[in-house]
Scaffold this active site. Structure first.
Site, PDB file in Angstrom:
ATOM      1  N   SER A  49       0.752  -1.256   0.360  1.00 32.80           N
ATOM      2  CA  SER A  49      -0.015  -0.057  -0.136  1.00 32.80           C
ATOM      3  C   SER A  49       0.724   1.585   0.016  1.00 32.80           C
ATOM      4  O   SER A  49       0.464   2.277  -0.174  1.00 32.80           O
ATOM      5  CB  SER A  49      -0.898   0.015   1.805  1.00 32.80           C
ATOM      6  OG  SER A  49      -0.361  -0.050   2.166  1.00 32.80           O
ATOM      7  N   ASP A 343      -3.649   7.555   7.722  1.00 36.07           N
ATOM      8  CA  ASP A 343      -4.686   6.575   9.192  1.00 36.07           C
ATOM      9  C   ASP A 343      -4.040   6.298   9.849  1.00 36.07           C
ATOM     10  O   ASP A 343      -4.555   4.512  10.275  1.00 36.07           O
ATOM     11  CB  ASP A 343      -5.014   6.154   7.587  1.00 36.07           C
ATOM     12  CG  ASP A 343      -4.808   4.723   7.404  1.00 36.07           C
ATOM     13  OD1 ASP A 343      -3.229   4.111   7.682  1.00 36.07           O
ATOM     14  OD2 ASP A 343      -4.314   4.829   5.887  1.00 36.07           O
ATOM     15  N   HIS A 346      -0.757   4.606   6.825  1.00 36.71           N
ATOM     16  CA  HIS A 346       0.027   4.913   6.145  1.00 36.71           C
ATOM     17  C   HIS A 346       0.158   6.525   6.425  1.00 36.71           C
ATOM     18  O   HIS A 346      -0.212   6.143   7.454  1.00 36.71           O
ATOM     19  CB  HIS A 346      -1.130   5.073   4.680  1.00 36.71           C
ATOM     20  CG  HIS A 346      -1.675   3.389   4.977  1.00 36.71           C
ATOM     21  ND1 HIS A 346      -2.830   2.834   5.044  1.00 36.71           N
ATOM     22  CD2 HIS A 346      -0.906   2.605   4.189  1.00 36.71           C
ATOM     23  CE1 HIS A 346      -3.290   1.508   4.655  1.00 36.71           C
ATOM     24  NE2 HIS A 346      -1.799   1.329   4.425  1.00 36.71           N
TER      25      HIS A 346
END
Length: 372
Positions: A49, A343, A346
């Site tokens: 990610s 978040d 990330h």
């Protein structure tokens, strides 16, 4: 010391002082110019990610990265797990290339490279992790799958192996970062740091080295293998694992950061060995750990929010796994640029930008780029 050596030392010193006195914008311009000297015409990205520019969202259109507040700083959600851009976006721009399209977008233009990274991807195949009682992956597209995607894609563009190697001679390959999900799932499942060091780290390093061997066979000649960031500084770790660790000078979890250092060392040892096997290929380590550590001294980040998530559900670190960013009722801060974490897992666009600038400044010499 001879006169010539004194002059050389003074030259280096004056240039260092000149760089330190430059404005951020001017320094970034210099870094971008140095990176452009590498003459990269394509970039290929594998990973998770921290690099995914939309693959998971195409797989799963309901993923949170497809709706605000994800992408809010970029003015639209794009499948990136951030408020805006990622490191690979800044790196592509510094190479004077367009942003990389995700592999799963089959109608996209892949002239200047492809992004194979998938949010939630593990290094070790999900089935293998399950045999070790490690669960939690949101995708089956682990590193081996991404390498197969790359092989399939390149075979569609080039006529032969020799043709492929010739066409890829000015390409840059990022082998991750990847591995953070394997570790998170292991720790979340109750594995101790020592257990993960003993039975997971060696396998992850070996898997990354084997995957790198495969892309070398495909024609890769300039390869960056990034390490892990200080995991103990993530709000998710600070919220879920504080009982397993003490705190360091940055108020991060000391033992988990020491684990990251240990893993990165094993990765670097693997890179050295792989480089000796492949003297005609340039394989370098991307020091994301140091790039992240430098964020703590960057002006602009709120000193009271260095370890808090911008988008979250409260608590000391504004992180709650049951009510993740993007869930109904979970609010984002009004100033993401003042936060390192977006978040809890990330990072913000601002953090990614600073880390990308560090890589852009350090990689040209490591990759043996010359100003031609």
């Amino acid at each position: 010391m001879t006169g010539s050596r004194v002059k050389a030392v003074m030259f280096i010193f004056l240039n260092i002082m000149r760089l330190l006195s430059m404005s951020h914008g001017a320094l970034h311009l210099l870094q971008s110019t140095l990176f452009e000297n590498c003459k990269f015409d394509k970039i290929f990205q594998l990973g998770d990610s921290y690099s995914d520019t939309g693959n998971l969202l195409i797989e799963n259109p309901l993923d949170i990265s497809g709706r605000l507040p994800y992408g809010i700083t970029y003015n639209k959600s794009t499948g990136r797990h951030s408020d805006g851009l990622l490191m690979i976006d800044y790196i592509a721009s510094a190479a004077n290339l367009p942003l990389l399209n995700p592999y799963e977008n089959r109608s996209a233009n892949f002239t200047n490279g492809i992004n194979f990274a998938v949010m939630g991807a593990t290094t070790i195949p999900v089935q293998t992790l399950a045999m070790k009682n490690i669960f939690g992956a949101s995708t089956n597209n682990s590193l081996d799958v991404q390498v197969r995607w790359m092989s399939r894609s390149l075979s569609n563009y080039y006529n032969s192996q020799a043709d492929c190697r010739d066409k890829l001679k000015n390409s840059l390959f990022f082998m991750g970062g990847i591995g953070a999900n394997d570790f998170l799932f292991a720790f979340s499942g109750g594995k101790t740091i020592q257990e993960v060091k003993n039975f997971l780290v060696p396998e992850i390093v070996q898997t990354i080295m084997n995957a790198t061997r495969e892309i070398i066979k495909l024609g890769a000649r300039k390869i960056v293998i990034p390490g892990n960031i200080p995991l103990g500084c993530l709000p998710a770790y600070l919220t879920d694992f504080p009982a397993n660790s003490s705190f360091d000078q940055n108020h991060c979890l000391k033992e988990y950061n020491e684990f990251s250092v240990y893993y990165n060392l094993q990765l670097r040892i693997g890179i050295v060995k792989l480089q000796l096997e492949n003297p005609s290929v340039t394989i370098v380590y991307g020091n994301l750990y140091l790039a992240f550590e430098r964020l703590f001294s960057r002006a602009g980040f709120d000193p009271n929010s260095l370890l808090k998530a911008c988008c979250g559900s409260g608590g000391k670190y504004n992180f709650g796994l049951g009510t993740f960013c993007g869930s109904p009722g979970v609010a984002a801060c009004t100033n993401p640029n003042e936060y390192i974490s977006w978040d809890g897992l990330h990072l913000t666009q601002q953090a990614y930008m600073y880390m990308a600038h560090y890589l852009i400044a350090t990689l040209p010499s490591l990759l043996r780029c010359s100003p031609t």
